[in-house]
Design a protein around this motif. Structure first.
Motif, short mmCIF file in Angstrom:
data_model
loop_
_atom_site.label_atom_id
_atom_site.label_comp_id
_atom_site.label_asym_id
_atom_site.label_seq_id
_atom_site.Cartn_x
_atom_site.Cartn_y
_atom_site.Cartn_z
N MET A 447 0.72 -1.19 0.05
CA MET A 447 -0.09 -0.02 -0.15
C MET A 447 0.80 1.27 -0.07
SD MET A 447 -3.04 0.75 2.76
CE MET A 447 -4.00 2.32 2.46
N GLU A 448 1.90 1.24 0.80
CA GLU A 448 2.71 2.36 0.79
C GLU A 448 3.62 2.57 -0.47
OE1 GLU A 448 6.59 4.07 3.58
OE2 GLU A 448 6.24 1.90 3.37
N GLN A 449 4.24 1.54 -1.03
CA GLN A 449 4.83 1.61 -2.24
C GLN A 449 3.87 2.03 -3.25
OE1 GLN A 449 6.11 -2.16 -3.65
NE2 GLN A 449 7.42 -1.30 -5.36
N SER A 450 2.54 1.75 -3.58
CA SER A 450 1.70 2.02 -4.47
C SER A 450 1.36 3.61 -4.17
CB SER A 450 0.44 1.14 -4.38
OG SER A 450 0.60 -0.03 -4.45
N LEU A 451 1.28 4.13 -3.18
CA LEU A 451 0.78 5.49 -2.82
C LEU A 451 2.03 6.34 -3.15
CD1 LEU A 451 -0.95 7.65 -1.44
CD2 LEU A 451 0.24 7.09 0.76
N ARG A 452 3.21 6.05 -2.95
CA ARG A 452 4.23 6.89 -3.21
C ARG A 452 4.63 6.99 -4.80
NH1 ARG A 452 8.69 5.55 1.36
NH2 ARG A 452 9.80 7.46 0.23
N GLN A 453 4.25 5.62 -5.46
CA GLN A 453 4.58 5.69 -6.81
C GLN A 453 3.65 6.40 -7.39
OE1 GLN A 453 4.35 1.26 -7.65
NE2 GLN A 453 6.58 1.03 -7.38
#
Length: 502
Positions: A447-453
């Motif tokens: 979730m964090e990775q997708s948000l930042r991407q």
């Protein structure tokens, strides 16, 4: 080549004596690997790569695929009998499988798991045969914003995993979010919460945490509760026979989760673990008696077992059609493809149809083998519970240590296992549910990775999350999933107040 003629060619490969032999070797090895707590299919397949060098590529890949779905099939055994997940995809099975075993129904729980696994695996293979090329386009359509919306939808289920107190469930999830941030930041490369320890730079492995929170915590509980009556019941294996009511309860979850698990397996990065949790949560949300979940529910075993086995077949869609691994295990299988000189992707079906369809056809045969092998063995497998308690506790500790050590061959992970064993015992002692912790840990990183991407792509604009029809639809479902239970609870409280006034 259409699907039917391709499948016939695949069965010519899978039904040859060499094909049957290698399918059997793969599923038997996978089943026993899955039964051992912590020993997943990744290490087994990695070991097989140099062994299969020079073999017929089709037979080698058929065997490796058998190890993969065989391990998921057999991983439920230790989850149900010992509360020690064999593989990460069977963690959710322990939520109801182990309580059922404690009630003296271990045989019934293992039979439900075997039949559900067979159903999920078989239905998903049919879907793989029919829709692999088309679904590969769906997998490509999922970008960072869609993944963020999907993970958010999964997190709305935290309240449904609460065992009494929603506040405690949320606190448990917050700690899970905190733990998943340990390690090197994937975007900036800076260490987070490592406290100067080089062993924490790679973060914490999911199976180490799961074995600590469930297996070691259960060991501590057994040691401190020597006169627990549930242990006397647990020694009674019970009958394997399933009643008409059991099949009636299983029918709905098996049909729904076969499709849902397969679709989640298609999405790169989702895999059997997320599919099993979402399958379990979905069934609990739509159940008429959700309070039965966590106490030995038939649906609570059937749903995750169907979903995780369906997801294993789904994970082969992006691998075979696009050359993109859908899970950690299929990433290793991708390496095996390359070592054997095969490039998976859009041209595999036309250039080397015997490999593409041979793997799919072998899954039909493999699932039948797994059912034939596992159901007759259930009475003998369940006799693990007849082992004297001191020896059983020693075996759980030994298998947990071996499983954790073989993940990275790092003694530091053994200390982590011990720490989370203590944390799991304390959570159980003070009635903090472990499932929200596990769910937050699984979904938090992605979730964090997708948000930042997403924000990087849009230069910090949040509008990107509302530009895709898929993400908008998932956000709406997430909002409804969060709001409807609150509305029902408020309505129930209002009805109770009205009864009191009257």
């Amino acid at each position: 080549m259409d699907a039917f003629s391709g499948l016939l060619q695949g069965f010519q490969v899978a039904l040859s004596w060499e094909g049957i032999l290698f399918v059997l070797i793969g599923v038997v090895a996978g089943t026993f690997i899955g039964m051992m707590p912590g020993l997943g299919p990744i290490s087994a397949i990695a070991v097989m790569i140099p062994i299969t060098y020079g073999m017929n590529p089709t037979l080698a890949l058929v065997m490796m695929a058998g190890v993969y779905y065989g391990a998921i099939f057999g991983g439920s055994t230790s989850s149900i009998l010992l509360n020690a997940p064999g593989v990460s995809g069977t963690v959710a099975t322990a939520f109801d499988g182990y309580p059922m075993a404690q009630q003296g129904k271990a045989g019934k729980a293992l039979a439900i798991a075997a039949i559900s696994s067979f159903t999920g695996g078989t239905v998903s293979v049919i879907l793989l045969m029919l829709f692999a090329p088309a679904l590969s386009a769906v997998a490509v359509a999922f970008g960072p914003t869609e993944y963020f919306a999907l993970m958010l939808l999964g997190l709305t289920a935290i309240s449904s995993l609460a065992d009494g107190s929603t506040i405690k469930a949320l606190l448990s999830a917050v700690v899970g979010f905190m733990v998943v941030t340990i390690g090197i930041d994937g975007q900036t490369g800076t260490p987070r919460f490592t406290f100067g320890s080089p062993q924490l730079l790679d973060g914490l492995d999911f199976l180490v945490i799961a074995l600590g929170l469930f297996a070691l915590a259960e060991v501590c509980f057994l040691i401190l509760n020597r006169k627990d009556r549930s242990l006397e019941n647990q020694a009674n294996i019970g009958s394997l026979k399933l009643t008409k009511e059991d099949f009636k309860e299983m029918k709905g979850p098996m049909s729904r989760q076969s499709f849902l698990g397969f679709i989640l397996g298609v999405l790169p990065g989702a895999g059997a673990t997320i599919a099993s949790f979402i399958g379990y949560i979905t069934e609990k949300k739509i159940a008429k008696n959700p309070e039965e979940f966590g106490k030995g529910s038939v649906k609570g075993i059937a749903a995750p077992e169907t979903a995780n086995n369906a997801a294993t077949s789904g994970a082969f869609v992006p691998l075979l059609s696009l050359g993109i691994p859908g899970s950690g295990t299929t990433a290793v299988i991708l390496g095996a493809f390359l070592v054997l000189g095969i490039q998976p992707g859009p041209l595999l079906m036309t250039d080397q149809p015997e490999i593409f369809w041979g793997i799919i056809a072998s899954m039909y045969i493999g699932n039948v083998f797994l059912l034939i092998l596992n159901l007759p063995l259930v009475p003998y497998i369940a006799k693990v519970l007849l082992i004297p308690r001191p020896m059983l506790i020693s075996l759980v500790i030994m298998f947990s240590i071996i499983g954790v050590y073989t993940i990275s061959f790092n003694t530091f992970d053994l200390y982590v296992l011990l720490v989370f064993g203590v944390i799991g015992f304390m959570m159980r002692l003070f009635s903090f549910p472990a499932p929200p912790f596990i769910l937050a840990f699984i979904l938090g990183g992605m979730m964090e990775q997708s948000l930042r991407q997403s924000l990087t792509i849009s230069n910090g604009s949040w509008r990107i999350f509302f530009e895709s029809p898929i993400s908008i639809s998932l956000f709406i479902v997430a909002l409804l999933s969060f709001a409807i239970p609150l509305f029902k609870q408020k309505k129930k409280l209002a009805a109770q107040d009205q009864d009191v006034d009257t």
